[in-house]
Design a protein around this motif. Structure first.
Motif, short mmCIF file in Angstrom:
data_model
loop_
_atom_site.label_atom_id
_atom_site.label_comp_id
_atom_site.label_asym_id
_atom_site.label_seq_id
_atom_site.Cartn_x
_atom_site.Cartn_y
_atom_site.Cartn_z
N ALA A 16 0.87 -1.18 0.00
CA ALA A 16 0.00 0.00 0.00
C ALA A 16 0.91 1.23 0.00
N PHE A 17 0.69 2.09 -0.96
CA PHE A 17 1.48 3.32 -1.09
C PHE A 17 0.56 4.52 -0.89
N GLU A 18 1.13 5.61 -0.43
CA GLU A 18 0.33 6.81 -0.18
C GLU A 18 0.69 7.92 -1.16
N ALA A 19 -0.37 8.64 -1.59
CA ALA A 19 -0.23 9.86 -2.39
C ALA A 19 0.74 9.73 -3.56
N THR A 20 0.43 8.82 -4.47
CA THR A 20 1.26 8.58 -5.65
C THR A 20 0.48 9.00 -6.90
N ASP A 21 1.13 9.79 -7.76
CA ASP A 21 0.50 10.22 -9.02
C ASP A 21 0.21 9.02 -9.91
N THR A 22 -0.97 9.00 -10.50
CA THR A 22 -1.31 8.03 -11.53
C THR A 22 -1.92 8.79 -12.69
N ASP A 23 -1.50 8.44 -13.89
CA ASP A 23 -1.84 9.25 -15.05
C ASP A 23 -2.37 8.37 -16.17
N ASP A 24 -3.49 8.79 -16.77
CA ASP A 24 -4.00 8.14 -17.96
C ASP A 24 -3.97 9.18 -19.08
N ALA A 42 5.91 -2.16 -9.96
CA ALA A 42 5.22 -1.11 -10.72
C ALA A 42 5.64 0.28 -10.26
N MET A 43 6.06 0.40 -9.02
CA MET A 43 6.45 1.70 -8.46
C MET A 43 7.86 2.12 -8.89
N GLN A 44 8.58 1.24 -9.56
CA GLN A 44 9.96 1.55 -9.96
C GLN A 44 9.98 2.41 -11.22
N THR A 45 9.43 3.60 -11.11
CA THR A 45 9.38 4.53 -12.24
C THR A 45 9.47 5.96 -11.73
N ASP A 46 10.02 6.83 -12.54
CA ASP A 46 10.04 8.25 -12.21
C ASP A 46 8.80 8.95 -12.78
#
Length: 147
Positions: A16-24, A42-46
């Protein structure tokens, strides 16, 4: 508190991660869930997280902007490919009252969140009158006592 409860129940490699940008990009939508569940890989991205990687998005309803959780994100998350969306309300006026466990079933498993100890918004946070005894009105009697 919610993130820790989820982390303890998730399959290996998911967190569970908090306050992470997700973009479509195809929808032109950028969202930031309060909490999301996805794989550590999946979180291994800038870049903003691909929403198709998210198994669950959790929103904690803000008393100052509830429409964002109830209207906007309820519309946007499914369109972005996020399969499960949980709305938590930290006060005792909508849906399940605090104190009732919430269970979410996904392809990755079934998770329960205990809400007994979740914080509650104060009346001030919600833009309501403070709770407690009311101040006496400026009556003739109260003016005499204050002289």
């Amino acid at each position: 508190m919610v993130s820790r409860q989820l982390d303890a129940q998730l399959p290996e490699g998911f967190f569970a991660f908090e306050a992470t940008d997700t973009d479509d990009e195809s929808l032109g939508k950028l969202r930031v869930p309060d909490i999301l569940v996805c794989s550590g890989d999946a979180m291994q991205t800038d870049d903003p997280l691909d929403p198709h990687e998210i198994a669950l998005a959790v929103e904690i309803v803000s008393p100052s902007n509830p429409d964002n959780a109830y209207r906007d994100k309820t519309r946007d998350y499914p369109a972005m490919g996020i399969p499960h969306y949980l709305i938590l309300v930290y006060e005792n006026r909508l849906h399940l009252p605090c104190g009732s466990p919430v269970t979410v079933t996904t392809d990755l498993g079934t998770w329960t969140i205990e809400t007994t100890d979740l914080p509650r918004y104060s009346a001030k946070d919600m833009g309501l009158a403070p709770e407690g005894p009311e101040e006496p009105e400026d009556s003739e009697e109260s003016r005499h006592h204050s002289l």
